[in-house]
Structures are given as C-alpha cells and as structure tokens.
Design an enzyme around this catalytic site. Structure first.
Site, PDB file in Angstrom:
ATOM      1  N   HIS A 307      56.278  74.069  43.993  1.00  0.00           N
ATOM      2  CA  HIS A 307      55.661  72.749  43.787  1.00  0.00           C
ATOM      3  C   HIS A 307      54.653  72.842  42.646  1.00  0.00           C
ATOM      4  O   HIS A 307      53.977  73.868  42.501  1.00  0.00           O
ATOM      5  CB  HIS A 307      54.941  72.300  45.070  1.00  0.00           C
ATOM      6  CG  HIS A 307      54.666  70.829  45.099  1.00  0.00           C
ATOM      7  ND1 HIS A 307      53.560  70.297  44.459  1.00  0.00           N
ATOM      8  CD2 HIS A 307      55.366  69.802  45.609  1.00  0.00           C
ATOM      9  CE1 HIS A 307      53.590  68.976  44.628  1.00  0.00           C
ATOM     10  NE2 HIS A 307      54.670  68.645  45.315  1.00  0.00           N
ATOM     11  N   ASP A 364      60.977  68.728  50.536  1.00  0.00           N
ATOM     12  CA  ASP A 364      62.435  68.520  50.520  1.00  0.00           C
ATOM     13  C   ASP A 364      63.219  69.597  51.247  1.00  0.00           C
ATOM     14  O   ASP A 364      64.431  69.476  51.400  1.00  0.00           O
ATOM     15  CB  ASP A 364      62.917  68.441  49.056  1.00  0.00           C
ATOM     16  CG  ASP A 364      62.378  67.223  48.357  1.00  0.00           C
ATOM     17  OD1 ASP A 364      61.814  67.360  47.262  1.00  0.00           O
ATOM     18  OD2 ASP A 364      62.482  66.133  48.945  1.00  0.00           O
TER      19      ASP A 364
END
Ligand code: SDX
Length: 428
Positions: A307, A364
């Site tokens: 991320h 996700d």
C-alpha cells in the site's frame, strides 16, 4: 519545531511556512515557491511526498494502521454503524440523528427511478462488457437525464444532487450485473433498507419472491463501510481533479470509477481472486508464487499486498479477514482459496522481502473471498468497491468545491528537444 522550512538554491535561502494538521502532520507550504525562486518547481512522480489539499474528511496513519472517518475509528463504524449512516457522516460531517437519517433515506428512495431511456444505452453494450466500463459510462450518461449542473453554493441544490446519485448508483450497479447474466432490469423495494434493497435488485429472479439473506446484507453493509473513503487515493484524487475544473458531480464520479478500475487500485480485488485461483489451479504452491512476486524480472506481483500509505497492517484487511471466516461459516461455504490466501499471508509476513518493504495485506486481499461466497461474480468485485466508495467521492468533491480549491494543473520538467527549425518535407 520552527514554523518554517528553509531551502538553499545557488547560495540563496528561501523560507516557506510549515503547516500542521489536527493530527500533527506537518507540510511545507510551497504555494509561493516558483515565484520566490524565479521559476524553480518540485517534482514527485506518483505524489508520494506531495499533499494536494487540506481535508477534514478522513485521517489515516500508515505507520500505525489508523483509519478514521470524521474522527470516528473505522473499527467502531464497521462494528456499530450502518452504511447509510457512514455515508451521511462522510458527506455532511456528523453522524445523523434518527430524523436526519430517516429523511436522508426517504429522499434517496424518492430519487431511485432511472429514466427508462438509460436501459437503451445499456442495451448497446455486449453482455461481455466489464461492469466498471458500463458503470462509468452510465454514470456519465446520468447527466443527460439530470442536466441542471450543481450550484455548490446552494445547500439544497447540492443535497438534491447527492441524494440523486446515492439513489441511482446502486440501481445502475445492479443493472450492470443483471445485463451480464441476462436478467430483466428492474427495481428493488422501497420498503427495504439501502443495502437490503441493493441485494434484492441484484439477485431477485423475475418470478417468485426474494428475501435478502441477512448474513449477506450485514456483511455487504460492513464491506461498503470499509470501502467508503480513504483520503487522497488515486480515484478520489481523480474525482477532485475533474471537479476542480467545475465539471459536474456525476462526470467527476464517472472519472473516479475509471481510475478505480485499474488493477493497482480498486481492480486489485478482482486480480486477487484471479491470482488465488491461478495458484490453486497450479497445485497450490504458494512458495513458488512468492518467489515470482520477489523476482524483479517477473511482472507478477502479489495482488492485495502492499500500500502507498499503510506500512503496517491495513486496518480494513484485519476486519475483512475476520469477516471472511464468519460469513463463510454462516453461509456454509467452503472456499479453498481462503486457505491459500491465509497461507500466502503467513509466508509473506515471515519473508524479508515483504517485511523489509513493509508489504502487508490491504483492503483488497480478502474482500473478494466474501463477495464470492455471497454469489457475486468476480467482474462485480470492483463495482462493489465503487458502491462503497461513492459517499467518499461525493464528500471529497463537495469539500473541494466548498473550499473553492483552484483548478488542478501540475507543473512538469521538460526533457524533450530544444528549439529547432522546421524542415520542409522534401528536406527530411
Ligand atoms: C487500493 O491509495 C489508497 O488508499 C488505495 C486504497 C483505497 O482505499 O483507495 O487503499 C485501495 O488501491 C489498495 C491497493 C490495491 N493494489 C494492489 O493490491 C496491487 C498490488 N500492490 C502494488 O501494486 C503496490 O503495493 C501499490 C500499487 C499498492 C503501492 O505501490 P507503491 O506505493 O508505488 O509502491 P512501489 O510500487 O514503489 O513498491 C515499493 C517496493 C518495490 O520494490 P523495490 O523497487 O523497492 O525493490 O515494494 C515492491 C515494489 O516492487 N512491491 C511489491 C508489491 N507491492 C510493492 N512486490 C510484490 N508484490 C506487491 N504487491
């Protein structure tokens, strides 16, 4: 800390103010840089170190894995609120009273019809069209059926545009799914809750009654909350950028849907399941795929990992991982890819490549496993992300316009040809 930063260029010093946010983040305000230095600018591909705005909507601390909407911890909101409450909180800044929430919901229900001519646009798409492309197009097309542009200085006008979008987007999302599976395009039931109604619009068969499964509704409600906003991510920055030209709310959201579609962003939830399925088909050897993810010569990445901001666990991933166990148990679903996902996570968290780069599961990584258990097909995973992110996009667009932010127009460093004389065709 001194309230200024000093820059030295060619022996000259330039001072720039430091601004500090309410969570003690500090930024160098370089609004005057180019003028003060006679043309010097900055460059920061991907804006890894550059803030685009001041915002009061979402706070996240990537080092500590903190995420708050309007000051409320994501853990509390996911556990105690419902999606429509969180949408109201993000957009208007406060948790709604019961009266405010009931009015918000009834105003949304009053706008839930979509012009029948929109179905003709949908008819033009092949069944195989990806729902994200359909959704981006239909959201943009809504302008044709709601032509009056939003007067952002009118609270009433802004409110009406917001409830129209919150009402019609779930219908378009359900229609994009139903088009793919050959089901008639219709509506749900105004007597149901916002998420219950969406589930009914998605799965109701033409014949017979359909009662949304509470396990599915509750799990989807939580997933939508977890996806509702995430400060200046790629798609939200796109919504702000398009809106900064004073383009309308609907087309700004349409641009955000397009940005979210990318596999490095919201499209990752679809890519994760495709990756897990590939590992399963290949015999389930997670170690082999870990080596591929670390091999710079191999374009394979561990989708759902890493991320830009979180260098600790994504707090949403923790909640979703637990929810995956609960939902699959409640639905009596056995999904072998859940075990593969957990095996990958365990291996990555013990592997120096991932540990050194602070790569953890993100929002996700597990979400698709829940969507699949609900009977939602993989091409609809990113539309689910968009449905959740809608109130965040609206809130950010509204904040950008109310704060009268300037049109977005970054600078560049030119690296092309210096001036050269034109050559006529016969001389080239
Ligand atoms: C979302 O911004 C948001 O807030 C987004 C989001 C939201 O709510 O809006 O949180 C939603 O988009 C989550 C992210 C979903 N995307 C993925 O899961 C795709 C896989 N992840 C990567 O592509 C990547 O981690 C990004 C795109 C998410 C972040 O990329 P960055 O910040 O540009 O980091 P990077 O590519 O510079 O990587 C740093 C290093 C590199 O190695 P080195 O060059 O230092 O040797 O880490 C490596 C990368 O190669 N790396 C990975 C990896 N992610 C980063 N290596 C293997 N697998 C990965 N997934």
């Amino acid at each position: 800390m001194s309230k200024k930063a000093t820059l030295q260029i060619d022996g000259k010093s330039y001072d720039f103010p430091l601004i500090t946010g309410t969570e003690n983040e500090t930024a160098i305000d370089i609004k005057t840089l180019r003028g003060a230095t006679g043309g010097v600018t900055t460059i920061d591909p991907g804006y890894k170190n550059t803030g685009s705005c001041e915002s009061a909507i979402t706070f996240l601390n990537g080092e500590e894995g903190i995420l708050r909407y309007r000051g409320y911890a994501i853990e509390d909101l996911a556990d105690k609120a419902d999606f429509l409450e969180v949408a109201y909180l993000l957009i208007f800044g406060e948790l709604p009273s019961k009266e405010q929430l009931d009015k918000f919901h009834s105003d949304i229900k009053a706008q839930s019809h979509v012009d029948e001519d929109v179905k003709k646009i949908l008819d033009g798409f092949p069944k195989s069209a990806h729902p994200m492309g359909v959704l981006s197009s239909l959201t943009s097309a809504l302008v044709a059926f709601n032509p009056s542009s939003v007067n952002v200085d009118s609270e009433e006008d802004m409110y009406n545009a917001i409830v129209r979008l919150m009402a019609k987007f779930p219908v378009l999302t359900a229609w994009a799914y139903r088009k793919r599976v050959g089901l008639p395009l219709d509506y749900g039931d105004d007597n149901l809750g916002y998420v219950d109604n969406f589930v009914k619009m998605m799965f109701k068969k033409p014949s017979g009654e359909y009662t949304p499964n509470k396990v599915i509704v509750d799990a989807l409600d939580k997933l939508l909350i977890l996806h509702a906003d995430h400060e200046q991510n790629c798609s939200t920055s796109t919504v702000r950028m398009v809106g900064s030209s004073h383009a309308g709310l609907f087309v700004s959201i349409s641009a955000g849907i397009a940005a979210l579609w990318g596999p490095l962003h919201g499209g990752a939830n679809q890519a994760v399941i495709e990756m897990l399925e590939a590992i399963k088909e290949d015999g389930g050897d997670t170690h082999k795929f870990m080596q591929k993810a670390k091999d710079k010569q191999d374009p394979f990445r561990l989708m759902g990992f890493g991320h830009r901001v979180y260098k600790n666990f994504d707090p949403r991933a923790k909640i979703i991982k637990k929810s995956a166990d609960d939902v699959l148990d409640a639905l009596g679903v056995e999904d072998p890819v859940l075990d593969i996902a957990k095996g990958l996570e365990k291996e990555a968290l013990e592997d120096n490549y991932f540990v050194d780069r602070k790569l953890y599961p993100n929002v996700d990584f597990y979400s698709g496993i829940i969507y699949r258990a609900m009977g939602i097909p993989v091409e609809m995973f990113t539309p689910m992300f968009a449905l959740g992110r809608l109130p965040g996009w609206i809130a950010q667009w509204r904040e950008m316009r109310l704060r009268k932010e300037p049109i977005g127009r970054p600078r560049q460093v030119y690296i092309g040809e210096n001036h050269r004389e034109f050559k006529s065709l016969d001389k080239r």
